[in-house]
Scaffold this motif. Structure first.
Motif, PDB file in Angstrom:
ATOM      1  N   LYS A 170       0.815  -1.220   0.000  1.00 23.25           N
ATOM      2  CA  LYS A 170       0.000   0.000   0.000  1.00 23.25           C
ATOM      3  C   LYS A 170       0.846   1.267   0.000  1.00 23.25           C
ATOM      4  N   ASN A 171       2.143   1.152  -0.024  1.00 25.96           N
ATOM      5  CA  ASN A 171       3.007   2.327   0.120  1.00 25.96           C
ATOM      6  C   ASN A 171       3.424   2.937  -1.212  1.00 25.96           C
ATOM      7  N   HIS A 172       2.591   2.822  -2.226  1.00 27.13           N
ATOM      8  CA  HIS A 172       2.942   3.368  -3.535  1.00 27.13           C
ATOM      9  C   HIS A 172       1.949   4.466  -3.926  1.00 27.13           C
ATOM     10  N   VAL A 173       2.330   5.260  -4.934  1.00 25.39           N
ATOM     11  CA  VAL A 173       1.505   6.387  -5.361  1.00 25.39           C
ATOM     12  C   VAL A 173       0.284   5.924  -6.147  1.00 25.39           C
ATOM     13  N   SER A 174       0.483   5.027  -7.124  1.00 25.33           N
ATOM     14  CA  SER A 174      -0.657   4.572  -7.925  1.00 25.33           C
ATOM     15  C   SER A 174      -0.432   3.155  -8.442  1.00 25.33           C
ATOM     16  N   TYR A 175      -1.531   2.524  -8.867  1.00 21.11           N
ATOM     17  CA  TYR A 175      -1.532   1.149  -9.356  1.00 21.11           C
ATOM     18  C   TYR A 175      -2.341   1.110 -10.638  1.00 21.11           C
ATOM     19  N   LEU A 176      -1.933   0.255 -11.564  1.00 24.11           N
ATOM     20  CA  LEU A 176      -2.711   0.032 -12.779  1.00 24.11           C
ATOM     21  C   LEU A 176      -2.587  -1.439 -13.152  1.00 24.11           C
ATOM     22  N   TRP A 177      -3.708  -2.179 -13.012  1.00 26.18           N
ATOM     23  CA  TRP A 177      -3.748  -3.590 -13.356  1.00 26.18           C
ATOM     24  C   TRP A 177      -4.109  -3.742 -14.826  1.00 26.18           C
ATOM     25  N   ASN A 178      -3.880  -4.916 -15.387  1.00 29.75           N
ATOM     26  CA  ASN A 178      -4.139  -5.142 -16.807  1.00 29.75           C
ATOM     27  C   ASN A 178      -5.620  -4.993 -17.175  1.00 29.75           C
ATOM     28  N   ASP A 179      -6.535  -5.001 -16.211  1.00 34.45           N
ATOM     29  CA  ASP A 179      -7.956  -4.777 -16.516  1.00 34.45           C
ATOM     30  C   ASP A 179      -8.366  -3.331 -16.238  1.00 34.45           C
ATOM     31  N   SER A 180      -7.388  -2.449 -16.070  1.00 35.44           N
ATOM     32  CA  SER A 180      -7.570  -1.010 -15.823  1.00 35.44           C
ATOM     33  C   SER A 180      -8.010  -0.677 -14.397  1.00 35.44           C
ATOM     34  N   THR A 181      -8.050  -1.650 -13.504  1.00 35.34           N
ATOM     35  CA  THR A 181      -8.337  -1.391 -12.097  1.00 35.34           C
ATOM     36  C   THR A 181      -7.184  -0.587 -11.515  1.00 35.34           C
ATOM     37  N   THR A 182      -7.491   0.353 -10.611  1.00 29.19           N
ATOM     38  CA  THR A 182      -6.441   1.219 -10.073  1.00 29.19           C
ATOM     39  C   THR A 182      -6.288   1.102  -8.558  1.00 29.19           C
ATOM     40  N   ALA A 183      -6.888   0.101  -7.936  1.00 28.94           N
ATOM     41  CA  ALA A 183      -6.729  -0.112  -6.491  1.00 28.94           C
ATOM     42  C   ALA A 183      -5.445  -0.907  -6.231  1.00 28.94           C
ATOM     43  N   ASP A 184      -5.069  -1.035  -4.956  1.00 31.80           N
ATOM     44  CA  ASP A 184      -3.883  -1.831  -4.633  1.00 31.80           C
ATOM     45  C   ASP A 184      -4.208  -3.321  -4.576  1.00 31.80           C
ATOM     46  N   THR A 185      -5.481  -3.676  -4.752  1.00 27.41           N
ATOM     47  CA  THR A 185      -5.885  -5.081  -4.762  1.00 27.41           C
ATOM     48  C   THR A 185      -6.639  -5.392  -6.049  1.00 27.41           C
ATOM     49  N   LEU A 186      -6.622  -6.670  -6.414  1.00 26.05           N
ATOM     50  CA  LEU A 186      -7.361  -7.130  -7.583  1.00 26.05           C
ATOM     51  C   LEU A 186      -8.058  -8.422  -7.206  1.00 26.05           C
ATOM     52  N   PHE A 187      -9.364  -8.485  -7.432  1.00 26.85           N
ATOM     53  CA  PHE A 187     -10.164  -9.660  -7.132  1.00 26.85           C
ATOM     54  C   PHE A 187     -10.152 -10.574  -8.360  1.00 26.85           C
ATOM     55  N   ILE A 188      -9.702 -11.810  -8.185  1.00 22.09           N
ATOM     56  CA  ILE A 188      -9.529 -12.755  -9.294  1.00 22.09           C
ATOM     57  C   ILE A 188     -10.600 -13.832  -9.199  1.00 22.09           C
ATOM     58  N   THR A 189     -11.265 -14.118 -10.307  1.00 19.55           N
ATOM     59  CA  THR A 189     -12.259 -15.186 -10.327  1.00 19.55           C
ATOM     60  C   THR A 189     -11.953 -16.238 -11.382  1.00 19.55           C
ATOM     61  N   GLN A 190     -10.869 -16.073 -12.123  1.00 17.49           N
ATOM     62  CA  GLN A 190     -10.492 -17.073 -13.112  1.00 17.49           C
ATOM     63  C   GLN A 190      -8.981 -17.120 -13.265  1.00 17.49           C
ATOM     64  N   SER A 191      -8.496 -18.268 -13.692  1.00 21.85           N
ATOM     65  CA  SER A 191      -7.060 -18.429 -13.910  1.00 21.85           C
ATOM     66  C   SER A 191      -6.615 -17.496 -15.029  1.00 21.85           C
ATOM     67  N   GLY A 192      -5.363 -17.058 -14.969  1.00 18.05           N
ATOM     68  CA  GLY A 192      -4.859 -16.199 -16.029  1.00 18.05           C
ATOM     69  C   GLY A 192      -3.530 -15.577 -15.670  1.00 18.05           C
ATOM     70  N   ILE A 193      -3.073 -14.724 -16.573  1.00 20.29           N
ATOM     71  CA  ILE A 193      -1.838 -13.973 -16.377  1.00 20.29           C
ATOM     72  C   ILE A 193      -2.235 -12.536 -16.066  1.00 20.29           C
ATOM     73  N   TYR A 194      -1.710 -12.009 -14.966  1.00 20.63           N
ATOM     74  CA  TYR A 194      -2.082 -10.689 -14.487  1.00 20.63           C
ATOM     75  C   TYR A 194      -0.843  -9.805 -14.408  1.00 20.63           C
ATOM     76  N   THR A 195      -1.040  -8.524 -14.720  1.00 17.57           N
ATOM     77  CA  THR A 195       0.050  -7.553 -14.709  1.00 17.57           C
ATOM     78  C   THR A 195      -0.384  -6.339 -13.908  1.00 17.57           C
ATOM     79  N   VAL A 196       0.530  -5.822 -13.116  1.00 17.31           N
ATOM     80  CA  VAL A 196       0.283  -4.588 -12.389  1.00 17.31           C
ATOM     81  C   VAL A 196       1.471  -3.656 -12.605  1.00 17.31           C
TER      82      VAL A 196
END
Length: 168
Positions: free
Chosen positions: A54-80
């Protein structure tokens, strides 16, 4: 004494001003990876939450989510991509979600002497069965009191339940 030979690289052009090398050296303090639960992993559940520090300025996940967490419901490759005041960090990882196993042998049970009881998983679930008796069948015929357990295993996931059979 060590036969030093001076060499130089011309950094200036015909115009005025100062030029420098591009920065190819890692700056002290730069993080080579993202801390937190962002690693390649197999999860024995159908849902998972990835959490970066949580000690960073901003986050950008491969699905355009910008929170420090990402909720996953399927297998895959994820990038932040994580941005700090001076640096960007990117991490890519693979998450494999295995189906959640379900197991319930029921409550402890008392039976009359000499009666047989069939133990089995009362919930629909896949997996390979292993009873504490060594049996690998989905059901176990029990004729004597005791403690019995069943372990279901599917890929890298396993789940166990125990039941006591008592004599009345």
């Amino acid at each position: 004494g060590c036969t030093y030979v001076p060499q130089a690289i011309l950094l200036s052009s015909a115009g005025r001003g100062r030029r420098t090398f591009p920065q190819l050296i890692r700056i002290i303090g730069e993080k080579p990876y993202i801390r937190g639960t962002t690693i390649d992993t197999t999860i024995c559940n159908s849902r998972y939450t990835i959490r970066a520090d949580k000690n960073h300025v901003s986050y950008l996940w491969n699905d355009s989510t910008t929170a420090d967490t990402l909720f996953i419901t399927q297998s895959g490759i994820y990038t932040v991509k994580i941005t700090d005041s001076c640096f960007d960090y990117t991490d890519t990882f693979k998450i494999v979600l295995e189906p959640a196993l379900s197991l319930d042998l029921g409550p402890d049970t008392a039976v009359c002497p000499g009666l047989q009881i069939t133990l089995k998983n009362r919930l629909a679930s896949q997996g390979t069965a292993l009873w504490n008796t060594g049996s690998t069948k989905q059901q176990l015929q029990v004729t004597s009191p005791g403690t019995y357990w069943l372990r279901l295993t599917y890929n890298v996931c396993s789940l166990s339940d125990t039941i006591r059979i008592l004599s009345v």
